[in-house]
Design an enzyme around this catalytic site. Structure first.
Site, PDB file in Angstrom:
ATOM      1  N   ARG A   1       0.964  -5.596 -11.119  1.00  0.00           N
ATOM      2  CA  ARG A   1       0.942  -6.469 -10.147  1.00  0.00           C
ATOM      3  C   ARG A   1       1.897  -6.223  -9.463  1.00  0.00           C
ATOM      4  O   ARG A   1       2.977  -6.322  -7.900  1.00  0.00           O
ATOM      5  CB  ARG A   1       0.179  -7.631 -10.417  1.00  0.00           C
ATOM      6  CG  ARG A   1       0.097  -8.171  -8.330  1.00  0.00           C
ATOM      7  CD  ARG A   1      -0.764  -9.119  -8.327  1.00  0.00           C
ATOM      8  NE  ARG A   1      -1.340  -9.887  -9.169  1.00  0.00           N
ATOM      9  CZ  ARG A   1       0.057 -11.370 -10.332  1.00  0.00           C
ATOM     10  NH1 ARG A   1       1.046 -11.502  -9.837  1.00  0.00           N
ATOM     11  NH2 ARG A   1      -0.614 -12.137 -11.130  1.00  0.00           N
TER      12      ARG A   1
ATOM     13  N   ASP B   1       0.772  -0.715  14.333  1.00  0.00           N
ATOM     14  CA  ASP B   1      -0.061   0.221  13.157  1.00  0.00           C
ATOM     15  C   ASP B   1       0.052   1.937  13.741  1.00  0.00           C
ATOM     16  O   ASP B   1      -0.711   2.139  15.125  1.00  0.00           O
ATOM     17  CB  ASP B   1      -1.342  -0.469  13.346  1.00  0.00           C
ATOM     18  CG  ASP B   1      -2.689   0.276  12.583  1.00  0.00           C
ATOM     19  OD1 ASP B   1      -2.769   1.287  11.865  1.00  0.00           O
ATOM     20  OD2 ASP B   1      -4.060  -0.608  12.381  1.00  0.00           O
TER      21      ASP B   1
ATOM     22  N   LYS C   1      -6.669   7.213   6.214  1.00  0.00           N
ATOM     23  CA  LYS C   1      -7.170   8.021   6.783  1.00  0.00           C
ATOM     24  C   LYS C   1      -5.961   8.873   6.834  1.00  0.00           C
ATOM     25  O   LYS C   1      -6.520  10.099   6.253  1.00  0.00           O
ATOM     26  CB  LYS C   1      -6.560   7.224   8.691  1.00  0.00           C
ATOM     27  CG  LYS C   1      -7.637   5.423   8.836  1.00  0.00           C
ATOM     28  CD  LYS C   1      -8.597   5.799   8.433  1.00  0.00           C
ATOM     29  CE  LYS C   1      -9.502   3.991   8.393  1.00  0.00           C
ATOM     30  NZ  LYS C   1      -8.605   3.801   9.142  1.00  0.00           N
TER      31      LYS C   1
END
Ligand SMILES: *Cc1c(COP(=O)(O)O)cnc(C)c1O
Length: 386
Positions: free
Chosen positions: A50, A174, A199
């Site tokens: 992590r 973004d 994307k």
């Protein structure tokens, strides 16, 4: 900053692109959760995945280099990246969001961060005077999408960043629709760039992932702490898939865009089409600004058919172009923002920001453009009410 002058080369050789130990030209998938320590406090650079994983690190170094930032961070989704970035805020703070943002971003603020008394205002980032008047004392950050989802509204990132910084705001962009191949928000003055790497960066509709890049050491330390504390990290295999996808970003994007330019021209000349939203069309709202800050208009197009066309029949008649959420993959996708990507925005707000029930959003893929247009042409013809 990048070691390479040209982005096409940085996409392939940027970040950590060679495995030091073996010379492998792909970074191995370090599918491990933990690392053996040589003694108390004697780590070999890693202690728990992590906190740090070599495959994820290679991806994080790559996206930092591509966006021209100080550090990059990989998350399990675009929303996890945004959640980590918004975790920089405190209760009582307010965030400005541009009037069309991804529906999930709106939902995150209105339904989750709202619980922690972090509020939002929908701002007009296309009008600087109106925008500045919306910066009240409690506003601490702005989230910009340019072009914004789904009306492809263009915001002058440099101008909005300047006004925002005068008021001490954190400027978050973004950059999902453009990618660092077409637009580099940090160079335009943004402090943080976020991506749904699901994307274009991944590019093959086979991985859900998010990235964030920051422009200062101070923000890098804060986001690293939040990433490790909240834990929404990207796994090693997905990190590998993303690195693999990013290598071909330039060639994919070039084809996406040349196809999209043809599709936008076709739609804007079609008698069935009422409106076309594409920043690469000279007649579009932000054409000049977009040309200054981005390489071209990207490959996302929205449009509306005239009232005598039935959009349900249009969607059902498409064969090659799939009706699906998401975008940016090699295959062409179509969606209905009002009931899909932007359904989490209440109908009255949707109407106010121009997301009509007749709006259709296209993610133009890299198939042969004649095949894509033939599919759309056939569906338009079938959907005409006689
Ligand atoms: C898809 C998308 C997101 C959310 O990303 P996920 O990877 O789906 O969590 C955020 N912003 C934009 C512009 C998007 O298209």
């Amino acid at each position: 900053m990048s070691n390479f002058k040209n982005t096409e080369t940085a996409l392939i050789h940027g970040g950590i692109s060679i495995d030091e130990r073996t010379g492998a030209v792909n970074i191995p998938i370090y599918q491990t959760s933990t690392y053996k320590q040589d003694g108390l406090g004697k780590m070999r650079g890693y202690e728990y995945s992590r906190t740090g994983n070599p495959t994820r690190e290679a991806l994080e170094a790559l996206i930092a280099e591509l966006e021209g930032g100080v550090a990059g961070f990989a998350f399990g989704s675009g929303m996890a990246a945004l959640t980590a970035v918004l975790s920089l805020l405190h209760s009582g703070d307010r965030v400005l969001i541009s009037s069309n943002v991804y529906g999930g971003t709106f939902r995150l603020l209105s339904k989750v961060f709202d619980h922690f008394d972090i509020t939002y205002t929908i701002a007009d980032t296309t009008d600087l005077a109106v925008y500045e008047s919306q910066i009240s004392f409690d506003v601490k950050a702005v989230i910009i999408e340019s072009p914004a989802n789904p009306l492809m509204t263009v915001t002058d990132i440099k101008a909005v960043a300047e006004v925002s910084h005068r008021h001490g705001l954190l400027v978050i962009v973004d950059n999902t629709f453009m990618t660092p191949y077409l637009q580099k928000p940090l160079e335009l003055g943004a402090d943080i760039v976020v991506h749904s790497a699901t994307k274009y960066l991944g590019g093959h509709s086979d991985v859900v992932s998010g990235l964030a890049v920051v422009n200062s050491q101070e923000l890098a330390e804060k986001i690293a702490f939040i990433q490790n504390s909240t834990g929404g990290v990207l796994g090693p295999f997905d990190s590998f898939l993303l690195i693999r996808g990013i290598k071909t970003l330039a060639v994919r994007m070039d084809r996406h865009v040349s196809n999209a330019e043809k599709a936008a021209k076709y739609l804007s000349e079609h008698k069935a089409v009422k409106n076309v939203y594409y920043p690469g069309l000279e007649s579009s709202q932000g054409y000049e600004i977009n040309r200054r800050q981005a390489k071209n208009g990207g490959a996302m197009i929205s449009f509306e058919l005239h009232e005598n066309y039935d959009i349900n029949i249009f969607f059902e008649s498409l064969e090659l172009v799939s009706l699906a959420e998401s975008l940016g993959g090699v295959e062409s996708l179509v969606c209905h923002p009002a009931s899909m990507t932007h359904a989490s925005i209440p109908a009255d707000i949707r109407r106010k920001v121009g997301i009509t029930d007749g709006l259709i959003r296209l993610s133009i893929g890299i198939e042969n453009i004649e095949d894509i247009l033939a599919d759309i042409e056939k569906a338009i013809a079938k959907s005409e009410r006689k």
